[in-house]
Design an enzyme around this catalytic site. Sequence first.
Site, short mmCIF file in Angstrom:
data_model
loop_
_atom_site.label_atom_id
_atom_site.label_comp_id
_atom_site.label_asym_id
_atom_site.label_seq_id
_atom_site.Cartn_x
_atom_site.Cartn_y
_atom_site.Cartn_z
N LYS A 1 0.94 -0.96 0.17
CA LYS A 1 0.05 0.03 0.35
C LYS A 1 0.94 1.19 -0.17
O LYS A 1 0.38 2.10 -0.66
CB LYS A 1 -0.86 -0.31 0.93
N GLN B 1 -4.31 -1.88 10.25
CA GLN B 1 -3.79 -2.91 9.11
C GLN B 1 -4.53 -4.67 10.28
O GLN B 1 -3.83 -4.38 11.65
CB GLN B 1 -2.66 -3.37 9.03
N ASP C 1 -10.44 2.98 4.82
CA ASP C 1 -10.67 2.16 4.96
C ASP C 1 -12.41 1.73 4.31
O ASP C 1 -12.95 1.27 4.57
CB ASP C 1 -10.21 1.64 5.73
#
Length: 296
Positions: A52, A96, A119
Amino acid sequence: MQIIDGKRVSEKLKEKIKQETVSWIHKGGKKPHLCAILVGNDGASHTYVAAKMKDCESIGFTSSIYRFDETITEEELLKTIREINANPDIDGLIVQLPLPKHISVDKVTQTISPEKDVDGFHPQNVGRLSIGLPTYISATPYGIMQLFDYYNIDTVGKHCVVLGRSNIVGTPVSILMSRNTTPGNATVTLCHSKTQNLENYTRNADIIIAAIGIPEFVKAHMIKPGAVVIDVGITRIKDPSKKSGYRLVGDVAYDEVAPLCSYITPVPGGVGPMTRIGLLMNTLKSARKEIYSGKI
Ligand code: NAP
């Protein structure tokens, strides 16, 4: 039958976001900044975050990582999140997963400012999605919608059967497909493990989106000829013939289903590569203050 090439589409979209970023910065806009929090030493998590961050670099974003030992307390982690929420230089924050067991994922998700929740997991953003307000759409549903858009696949009035109702894939994609938008405007049936006579639904589906995590679950006899099949599933299957010792298998028995379809996504190379695009798009949207502009 056309194979939907998620890798190619994701590269094109990445280039588009890069161009939009250049033009935004050229007009005096702030360089988008994505921040990731990584807890512990899970190898896969390290790989995902590194990928990412590499994406960010390649399209001209700033990126940063906060790394913590798995012994970090929940309160310490929440405190860091609040500090990042208050930092005007950071536009997007992701934590994460998975997290160590002593840390509540719900608390973490709900502590991230909805304005930086790129997200798209915060209940406020999920709620906005369900009532059609501008929001950060989470990565996988966003990627799937982009595939329909890119290939100009007609979804209006089509019967779309979604297999799986998880919060990260099945439920949001079923909402997106049913909204009064393009792509969208489909008639959606959401199936799950308690659905009876599942084949009666899939055999009448113009579009199937499979997100259940059971390898090769969707077989040829479950498909209406000409259907569009989007395979979200990814399962690692042992395969001694591969150098890695495994191969990735989707929820669809590709070899028998593909000849019947109008469009199909392969695994790997279909939905998977698309999931990194949503995060980048959301971070750019945050830098441009597109979602929470103060109007709504
Ligand atoms: P999940 O949270 O485990 O949810 C699975 C869903 O499938 C549940 O709603 C479950 O129903 C339903 N289900 C299970 N067995 C079923 C059956 N026999 N018939 C119908 N529905 C059934 O999974 P997820 O996180 O959504 O992920 C699904 C798959 O997509 C996994 O393989 C995952 O690795 C993959 N995935 C891929 C990407 C990507 O980038 N391509 C991204 C995310 C996930 P109940 O609710 O009744 O239990």
